[in-house]
Enzyme design. Structure first.
Site, PDB file in Angstrom:
ATOM      1  N   ALA A 259       0.848  -1.206   0.000  1.00 45.00           N
ATOM      2  CA  ALA A 259       0.000   0.000   0.000  1.00 45.00           C
ATOM      3  C   ALA A 259       0.878   1.249   0.000  1.00 45.00           C
ATOM      4  CB  ALA A 259      -0.937  -0.038   1.195  1.00 45.00           C
ATOM      5  N   ARG A 260       1.224   1.731   1.169  1.00 39.26           N
ATOM      6  CA  ARG A 260       2.132   2.865   1.310  1.00 39.26           C
ATOM      7  C   ARG A 260       2.985   2.641   2.557  1.00 39.26           C
ATOM      8  NH1 ARG A 260       1.359   3.628  -3.137  1.00 39.26           N
ATOM      9  NH2 ARG A 260       0.713   5.501  -4.259  1.00 39.26           N
TER      10      ARG A 260
ATOM     11  N   ASP B  59       6.873  -3.618  -0.214  1.00 44.03           N
ATOM     12  CA  ASP B  59       7.101  -3.045  -1.546  1.00 44.03           C
ATOM     13  C   ASP B  59       7.197  -1.524  -1.464  1.00 44.03           C
ATOM     14  OD1 ASP B  59       7.237  -3.180  -4.446  1.00 44.03           O
ATOM     15  OD2 ASP B  59       5.187  -2.420  -4.489  1.00 44.03           O
TER      16      ASP B  59
ATOM     17  N   GLU C 243      11.096   6.924  -0.198  1.00 41.54           N
ATOM     18  CA  GLU C 243      11.445   6.090  -1.363  1.00 41.54           C
ATOM     19  C   GLU C 243      12.394   6.830  -2.290  1.00 41.54           C
ATOM     20  OE1 GLU C 243       7.929   4.488  -3.214  1.00 41.54           O
ATOM     21  OE2 GLU C 243       7.387   3.381  -1.427  1.00 41.54           O
TER      22      GLU C 243
ATOM     23  N   HIS D 136       8.878  -0.759  -4.861  1.00 43.90           N
ATOM     24  CA  HIS D 136       7.570  -0.216  -5.270  1.00 43.90           C
ATOM     25  C   HIS D 136       7.189  -0.714  -6.676  1.00 43.90           C
ATOM     26  CE1 HIS D 136       4.661   3.393  -4.521  1.00 43.90           C
ATOM     27  NE2 HIS D 136       4.067   2.445  -5.216  1.00 43.90           N
TER      28      HIS D 136
HETATM   29  O1  LIG Z   1      -0.522   4.234  -6.353  1.00 46.29           O
HETATM   30  C1  LIG Z   1      -0.232   3.455  -7.255  1.00 46.29           C
HETATM   31  O2  LIG Z   1      -0.829   3.452  -8.352  1.00 46.29           O
HETATM   32  C2  LIG Z   1       0.828   2.430  -7.041  1.00 46.29           C
HETATM   33  O3  LIG Z   1       1.413   2.560  -5.796  1.00 46.29           O
HETATM   34  C3  LIG Z   1       1.864   2.462  -8.127  1.00 46.29           C
HETATM   35  O4  LIG Z   1       2.620   3.619  -8.124  1.00 46.29           O
HETATM   36  P1  LIG Z   1       3.571   3.930  -9.374  1.00 46.29           P
HETATM   37  O5  LIG Z   1       2.715   4.504 -10.452  1.00 46.29           O
HETATM   38  O6  LIG Z   1       4.567   4.939  -8.866  1.00 46.29           O
HETATM   39  O7  LIG Z   1       4.217   2.647  -9.777  1.00 46.29           O
END
Ligand SMILES: O=C(O)[C@H](O)COP(=O)(O)O
Length: 375
Positions: free
Chosen positions: A301-302, A326, A331, A350
């Site tokens: 998630a975050r 992830d 980040e 991520h």
């Molecule tokens: O919020 C999102 O859509 C996902 O966490 C993916 O993020 P990203 O577009 O940076 O890969």
């Protein structure tokens, strides 16, 4: 790129029509508490899948001004998108692709742009809106989470924020399941060990998923897809989400329970809530103390929904047996992060939305945001 599906406007006060209600964070300590704030969804363009032709649905207040704007707008693409999407944008706009901009560089360029497209790596702060001098009209989030965009500032500066709320649902759910299974069977650690010339079969005895209880925290699009897949693996699935409908959960054999019941009964916890003031650090020393000893945690998630220092303490004390992450508060995370380096932790950078399919998506979806930006 993250795909550009039907965009949803995220700053409600700018939207002229009220069609859907999305959760809006309020306060809470242990509960994911959202108030169903009146949320206005503005789909300026919708596409007909059969004819692949776009129909412009311009709502009253916005429409005339939008249609009147005949000059080609300039779009700054600040993070890598799929080439097909960028090509579509080029048909309607002047596209400038500039990646890895520092905050200062972004502010310096933004006053020449009508629209900005980002993924999760770019912070669209108040300073960015200030620096745009009012020219920036749309921030397109090619993905789901909009926690990297200052929505209050966007609203103040009259800028629409749109995202692609369904584009990477399956990709994120599949990555959650991939991490769940990889963690349970020590795949990453065992891989590193074999590559280092070792053969440690006893060290990497895993745990089984079948019959275990998985708590899905946040039963939205991704959470429910994770639940469905976990049921297929023979897991008992409970979920916590104050705004999920019990019958939707029941339909896939999931029990909706309280936050405390979910975290205290789970062998595995999978996090799927947005990062809001209500969910920030919702896993902390206090909530870890309520978990079953030996629980395993997955987070696609975050990073900010976990107090990362508290997680290191919970891993060291054995409350948490393993974690697969992830996403991180910062980040990329610092190289010497105790959490990232922890032997009980599996990490990915991520990658939740990063599948070929989620990044290319359908032509209609890409067209939607392209047309929106042409305003
Ligand atoms: O919020 C999102 O859509 C996902 O966490 C993916 O993020 P990203 O577009 O940076 O890969």
């Amino acid at each position: 790129m993250a795909s550009l599906r039907t965009p949803t406007v995220q700053n409600p006060s700018l939207s002229p029509s009220s069609k859907t209600r999305l959760p809006c964070a309020t306060s809470s300590s242990n509960n994911l508490r959202f108030s169903p704030a009146p949320h206005r969804r503005l789909i300026i363009v919708s596409s007909s899948a059969s004819s692949n032709k776009s129909t412009v649905l311009v709502a009253e207040k916005f429409g005339e001004a939008g249609i009147a704007a005949s000059r080609k707008p300039t779009v700054l693409v600040a993070e890598k998108l799929g080439e097909a999407g960028v090509e579509l944008l080029r048909k309607f706009t002047n596209v400038v692709c500039e990646y890895n901009l520092s905050p200062e560089e972004l502010c310096a360029k933004i006053s020449l742009c009508d629209a900005l497209i980002v993924r999760s790596g770019t912070k669209v702060t108040r300073e960015v809106f200030e620096a745009s001098g009012g020219r920036l009209k749309v921030v397109g989030r090619a993905g789901v989470g909009i926690d990297n965009v200052d929505l209050a500032a966007a609203t103040e500066f009259g800028c629409l924020v749109v995202n692609a709320p369904t584009a990477n649902t399956v990709a994120a759910a599949e990555h959650g399941i991939a991490l769940l299974a990889a963690m349970a069977r020590n795949v990453a650690q065992a891989d590193a060990s074999v590559k280092a010339g070792k053969w440690q079969r006893n060290k990497y005895v895993g745990v089984s998923l079948v019959g275990k209880t998985l708590a899905v925290m946040g039963f939205g699009k991704v959470g429910s897809e994770v639940a469905r897949r976990a049921k297929g693996l023979g897991m008992h699935v409970v979920a916590h989400d104050p705004y999920a409908a019990a019958d939707r959960a029941r339909a896939i054999g999931v029990d909706l329970v309280s936050f405390d019941e979910a975290i205290s009964s789970a062998d595995f916890i999978s996090l799927h809530m947005p990062l809001t003031p209500a969910t920030s650090k919702i896993l902390n020393d206090e909530t870890f103390a309520k978990m079953k000893k030996g629980v395993r945690i997955v987070n696609v998630a975050r990073g900010g929904v976990i107090d990362e220092e508290a997680l290191v303490r919970a891993l060291d004390s054995g409350i948490v047996a393993q974690a697969a992450l992830d996403v991180f508060t910062e980040e990329p995370p610092p190289k010497d992060s105790k959490l990232v380096q922890h032997e009980k932790v599996t990490v990915t950078p991520h990658l939740g939305a990063s599948t070929v399919e989620a990044q290319v998506d359908s032509d209609d979806s890409k067209l939607d945001l392209t047309m929106l930006l042409s305003f």
